[in-house]
Design a protein around this motif. Structure first.
Motif, mmCIF file in Angstrom:
data_model
loop_
_atom_site.group_PDB
_atom_site.id
_atom_site.type_symbol
_atom_site.label_atom_id
_atom_site.label_comp_id
_atom_site.label_asym_id
_atom_site.label_seq_id
_atom_site.Cartn_x
_atom_site.Cartn_y
_atom_site.Cartn_z
ATOM 1 N N ILE A 1 0.846 -1.771 0.506
ATOM 2 C CA ILE A 1 0.277 0.146 0.050
ATOM 3 C C ILE A 1 1.134 1.202 0.190
ATOM 4 O O ILE A 1 1.611 1.065 0.732
ATOM 5 C CB ILE A 1 -1.406 -0.202 1.337
ATOM 6 N N MET A 2 0.877 1.810 -0.969
ATOM 7 C CA MET A 2 1.827 2.847 -0.974
ATOM 8 C C MET A 2 0.885 4.753 -1.255
ATOM 9 O O MET A 2 -0.366 4.463 -1.106
ATOM 10 C CB MET A 2 2.050 3.012 -2.195
ATOM 11 N N GLY A 3 1.445 5.311 -0.540
ATOM 12 C CA GLY A 3 0.823 6.619 -0.302
ATOM 13 C C GLY A 3 1.600 7.785 -1.183
ATOM 14 O O GLY A 3 2.845 7.493 -1.351
ATOM 15 N N SER A 4 1.363 9.110 -0.503
ATOM 16 C CA SER A 4 2.410 9.871 -1.589
ATOM 17 C C SER A 4 2.850 11.091 -0.356
ATOM 18 O O SER A 4 1.813 11.512 0.615
ATOM 19 C CB SER A 4 1.635 10.519 -2.843
ATOM 20 N N LYS A 5 4.146 11.789 -0.197
ATOM 21 C CA LYS A 5 4.685 12.284 0.888
ATOM 22 C C LYS A 5 4.401 13.944 0.281
ATOM 23 O O LYS A 5 5.283 13.217 -0.907
ATOM 24 C CB LYS A 5 6.060 12.231 1.117
ATOM 25 N N CYS A 6 4.604 14.789 0.506
ATOM 26 C CA CYS A 6 4.833 15.984 -0.036
ATOM 27 C C CYS A 6 5.611 16.123 0.505
ATOM 28 O O CYS A 6 6.407 16.242 1.366
ATOM 29 C CB CYS A 6 3.703 17.279 0.510
ATOM 30 N N SER A 7 6.464 17.066 -1.146
ATOM 31 C CA SER A 7 7.560 17.464 0.111
ATOM 32 C C SER A 7 8.032 18.853 0.607
ATOM 33 O O SER A 7 9.453 19.016 0.820
ATOM 34 C CB SER A 7 8.604 17.426 -1.926
ATOM 35 N N LYS A 8 6.755 20.194 0.428
ATOM 36 C CA LYS A 8 6.883 20.767 1.519
ATOM 37 C C LYS A 8 6.881 20.777 2.666
ATOM 38 O O LYS A 8 7.334 21.129 3.469
ATOM 39 C CB LYS A 8 6.518 22.257 0.977
ATOM 40 N N CYS A 9 5.627 20.418 2.698
ATOM 41 C CA CYS A 9 5.105 19.922 4.255
ATOM 42 C C CYS A 9 5.379 19.134 5.153
ATOM 43 O O CYS A 9 5.138 19.123 6.196
ATOM 44 C CB CYS A 9 3.162 20.372 4.579
ATOM 45 N N GLY A 10 5.865 17.468 4.342
ATOM 46 C CA GLY A 10 6.123 16.264 4.260
ATOM 47 C C GLY A 10 4.625 15.623 5.300
ATOM 48 O O GLY A 10 5.003 14.284 5.352
ATOM 49 N N LYS A 11 2.886 15.924 4.440
ATOM 50 C CA LYS A 11 1.892 15.536 4.684
ATOM 51 C C LYS A 11 1.983 13.728 3.949
ATOM 52 O O LYS A 11 2.512 14.491 2.945
ATOM 53 C CB LYS A 11 1.250 16.423 4.371
ATOM 54 N N VAL A 12 1.969 13.099 4.266
ATOM 55 C CA VAL A 12 1.738 11.956 4.050
ATOM 56 C C VAL A 12 0.501 11.735 3.306
ATOM 57 O O VAL A 12 -0.780 11.281 4.318
ATOM 58 C CB VAL A 12 2.455 10.727 4.359
ATOM 59 N N HIS A 13 -0.119 11.355 2.198
ATOM 60 C CA HIS A 13 -1.451 11.100 2.581
ATOM 61 C C HIS A 13 -1.641 9.685 1.097
ATOM 62 O O HIS A 13 -0.588 9.173 0.588
ATOM 63 C CB HIS A 13 -2.255 12.361 0.294
ATOM 64 N N SER A 14 -3.293 8.783 1.901
ATOM 65 C CA SER A 14 -3.218 8.149 1.595
ATOM 66 C C SER A 14 -4.916 7.987 1.701
ATOM 67 O O SER A 14 -5.338 8.188 2.250
ATOM 68 C CB SER A 14 -2.416 7.076 2.795
ATOM 69 N N PRO A 15 -5.257 7.686 0.330
ATOM 70 C CA PRO A 15 -4.404 7.153 -1.151
ATOM 71 C C PRO A 15 -4.002 8.052 -1.376
ATOM 72 O O PRO A 15 -3.665 9.134 -1.444
ATOM 73 C CB PRO A 15 -5.560 6.845 -2.215
ATOM 74 N N PRO A 16 -2.549 7.891 -2.026
ATOM 75 C CA PRO A 16 -1.473 8.298 -2.972
ATOM 76 C C PRO A 16 -2.629 9.654 -3.496
ATOM 77 O O PRO A 16 -3.271 9.539 -4.538
ATOM 78 C CB PRO A 16 -0.551 8.247 -3.790
ATOM 79 N N ARG A 17 -2.300 11.549 -3.193
ATOM 80 C CA ARG A 17 -2.934 11.872 -4.365
ATOM 81 C C ARG A 17 -1.460 13.482 -4.636
ATOM 82 O O ARG A 17 -0.591 13.349 -4.624
ATOM 83 C CB ARG A 17 -3.659 13.525 -3.250
ATOM 84 N N ALA A 18 -2.075 14.180 -5.876
ATOM 85 C CA ALA A 18 -1.308 14.388 -7.105
ATOM 86 C C ALA A 18 -0.445 15.773 -6.744
ATOM 87 O O ALA A 18 0.770 15.744 -6.505
ATOM 88 C CB ALA A 18 -1.004 14.496 -7.937
ATOM 89 N N VAL A 19 -1.476 16.065 -5.607
ATOM 90 C CA VAL A 19 -1.153 17.651 -5.102
ATOM 91 C C VAL A 19 -1.374 17.561 -3.661
ATOM 92 O O VAL A 19 -2.213 17.196 -3.268
ATOM 93 C CB VAL A 19 -2.089 19.149 -6.256
ATOM 94 N N CYS A 20 -1.039 18.420 -3.222
ATOM 95 C CA CYS A 20 -1.281 19.044 -1.056
ATOM 96 C C CYS A 20 -1.952 19.361 -1.950
ATOM 97 O O CYS A 20 -1.812 20.533 -1.526
ATOM 98 C CB CYS A 20 0.164 18.629 -0.881
ATOM 99 N N ALA A 21 -2.877 19.279 -1.214
ATOM 100 C CA ALA A 21 -3.990 20.589 -1.140
ATOM 101 C C ALA A 21 -3.708 21.652 -0.097
ATOM 102 O O ALA A 21 -4.528 22.844 -0.346
ATOM 103 C CB ALA A 21 -5.043 19.918 -0.235
ATOM 104 N N GLU A 22 -2.664 21.274 0.973
ATOM 105 C CA GLU A 22 -2.132 22.829 2.009
ATOM 106 C C GLU A 22 -1.029 23.231 0.888
ATOM 107 O O GLU A 22 -1.418 24.884 1.378
ATOM 108 C CB GLU A 22 -1.964 22.221 2.787
ATOM 109 N N CYS A 23 -0.280 22.407 0.707
ATOM 110 C CA CYS A 23 0.526 23.563 0.022
ATOM 111 C C CYS A 23 0.823 23.913 -1.617
ATOM 112 O O CYS A 23 1.293 24.736 -1.746
ATOM 113 C CB CYS A 23 2.546 22.457 0.432
ATOM 114 N N PHE A 24 -0.060 23.089 -2.407
ATOM 115 C CA PHE A 24 -0.365 23.164 -3.278
ATOM 116 C C PHE A 24 0.464 22.583 -4.236
ATOM 117 O O PHE A 24 1.121 23.220 -4.876
ATOM 118 C CB PHE A 24 -0.777 24.651 -4.278
ATOM 119 N N ILE A 25 1.656 21.865 -4.022
ATOM 120 C CA ILE A 25 2.633 21.546 -4.255
ATOM 121 C C ILE A 25 2.536 19.645 -5.080
ATOM 122 O O ILE A 25 1.825 19.090 -4.633
ATOM 123 C CB ILE A 25 3.967 20.737 -3.152
#
Lengths: 334, 162
Positions: free
Chosen positions: B42-66
């Protein structure tokens, strides 16, 4: 709304028979549960901007040809969300459970909301479920629909329509000497993906209401407003939303109810119409909140009238956890 | 003979319409389902700016727009904590199948170990008195996986965690 009525573009029927839109501009607005409040806000913008002098705003739902749960599921992500999502009630049940776990709100307090609202509905000739003799036991012994929601913790599926006439200041004088005036309208979105949210409360209600209070000069909503018509799809939601709207502190929704403040006889009645727990024609539901708030401000509520209403709040709530707030007043906001 | 209202025989025309369409799930979701199918991961995606780990993986961090790419994906534990639940106990048509969704079923949100957002899925329990916020859960995988969310059959409550 598409999917609920079994037909897309149902507004095409607005020409002659359903609404007097023939040879006039017709605009469709559909935003899920908030459809009615979005309609109300669009009507306001159309007139307040000076584009139109008079606007007729209509919200309706004809649910028996669709299936609300099925329709609502199609509004969500087909890959991640649809397989387990159960329309609106599943997530609302989940939210109720999380809210209860966080603040110790009880099933009895939730049942009291249904008792309050369905008893209020008995004073409203337009309400779907009018239950003047409903008891807490009756609600708490009804069938478990989706834990912790029992049948009577949930809104019904209703068919119905609601219409509001908007006019600018000049035109209003020709229609009535007793209008309701808009003081503030606000919309707040928060949603990016279903499971990003906290789920135990409604942050958008806090964001939208704070902005609306500022515009309307409201410092203490329970004292400065006289009545509220809020969009409570479940009994538990009303308790949680009263906190998010700043009527009490977080976790004190049950206490606010227990103190009788939100009863018809209380300092700040909530949902004299019976609310969504009594009547829910989805596309009209949030517009009914606005119409009922206007009815209260105009003093035309008859048996459900709250005495001496100067200011009223109406709330719309939608499937993606967004909120719309409208504040109406007896006098224009200067 | 008089008939009660609603019992009159009505004229009916029945038909079925297929409405096929393609839905783009994005590169991160493709990677998610490849890893799920091939490696039971099971994979997630980690925002390179705030470090938030999204599960399920998201292509854009909603908080940082990264924007996050496949390189920002990390493996998550199949275990996690139950954050909210219900037992759905009402009938409705499932738009994914056109038939009745089998019920009752447990529906819940979890926080997988290492993730910051909720994962939504089935939980293998229909007795709500046996579920509690805070319980430990783990994913149960399908033997023959196909590359869709059904490859995780459900999550089950862990009785005794090591």
């Amino acid at each position: 709304m598409d999917h609920f009525e079994g037909i897309n573009f149902s507004e095409l029927m607005c020409g002659i028979e359903a609404a007097p839109g023939y040879l006039k501009p017709v605009v469709k607005v559909a935003t899920g549960g908030t459809t009615g409040s979005s309609l109300a806000i669009c009507g306001y913008h159309n007139v307040a901007s000076g584009i139109y002098n008079n606007v007729l705003v209509i919200g309706w739902e004809k649910l028996n040809e669709g299936g609300a749960t099925t329709g609502i599921i199609t509004a969500f992500d087909p890959v991640w969300e649809r397989p387990s999502l159960a329309g609106a009630l599943g997530p609302l049940a989940l939210m109720a459970g999380m809210y209860s776990a966080k603040y110790g709100i009880t099933a009895e307090q939730a049942a009291k909301v249904t008792v309050k609202n369905r008893s209020n509905a008995a004073n409203n000739p337009f309400a779907h479920l009018q239950m003047p003799n409903i008891t807490i036991d009756y609600v708490m012994s009804s069938q478990m629909i989706s834990y912790p929601l029992r049948l009577h913790d949930c809104c019904p599926q209703s068919e119905g329509a609601c219409a509001l006439i908007y006019a600018n200041e000049q035109e209003t004088k020709k229609i009535t000497d007793n209008p309701a005036w808009f003081h503030a309208v606000e919309t707040a979105h928060y949603y990016t993906f279903g499971t990003d949210d906290k789920m135990y409360d409604l942050p958008t209600a806090t964001i939208a209401s704070k902005k609306a209070y500022k515009k309307a000069g409201i410092k203490n909503p329970v004292k400065d407003l006289d009545v509220a018509e809020i969009y409570e799809p479940t009994s538990w939601s009303e308790l949680s939303w009263t906190e998010a709207l700043g009527f009490c502190k977080p976790g004190e929704g049950g206490k606010l109810l227990d103190e009788g403040i939100t009863q018809m006889s209380g300092e700040f009645p909530i949902n004299p119409s019976g609310g969504v727990l009594s009547t829910n024609p989805i596309g009209a539901t949030a517009l009914v909140r606005v119409a009922e708030a206007a009815t209260q401000v105009m003093g035309r509520g008859e048996k459900r009238q709250v005495p001496d209403v100067e200011k009223a709040l109406a709330m719309g709530f939608g499937g993606s956890l967004w909120t719309e707030i409208l504040i109406l007043g007896k006098e224009p906001l200067r | 003979m008089s008939k009660k209202k609603g019992q009159e025989k009505v004229f009916e025309i029945k038909w079925k319409t297929d409405l096929p369409y393609r839905y783009s799930i994005g590169k991160l979701a493709v990677k998610f389902f490849e890893e799920l199918k091939e490696n039971k991961k099971i994979m997630g995606s980690k925002c390179s700016k705030c470090g938030k780990v999204h599960s399920p993986p998201r292509a854009v961090c909603a908080e940082c727009f990264i924007e996050m790419t496949v390189e920002d994906m990390i493996e998550l534990s199949p275990r996690g904590t139950l954050e909210g639940f219900t037992v759905v106990n009402y009938p409705f048509t499932d738009p994914n199948t056109g038939g009745l969704r089998p019920f009752p079923y447990g529906y819940a949100i979890f926080k997988l170990d290492g993730a910051d957002t909720y994962t939504m899925h089935f939980v293998d329990e229909t007795d709500y008195t046996k579920l509690k916020v805070g319980q430990r859960v783990e994913a149960v995988f399908k033997e023959k996986r196909e590359g869709n969310i059904g490859d995780i059959l459900y999550y089950r409550v862990i009785k005794n965690e090591d």
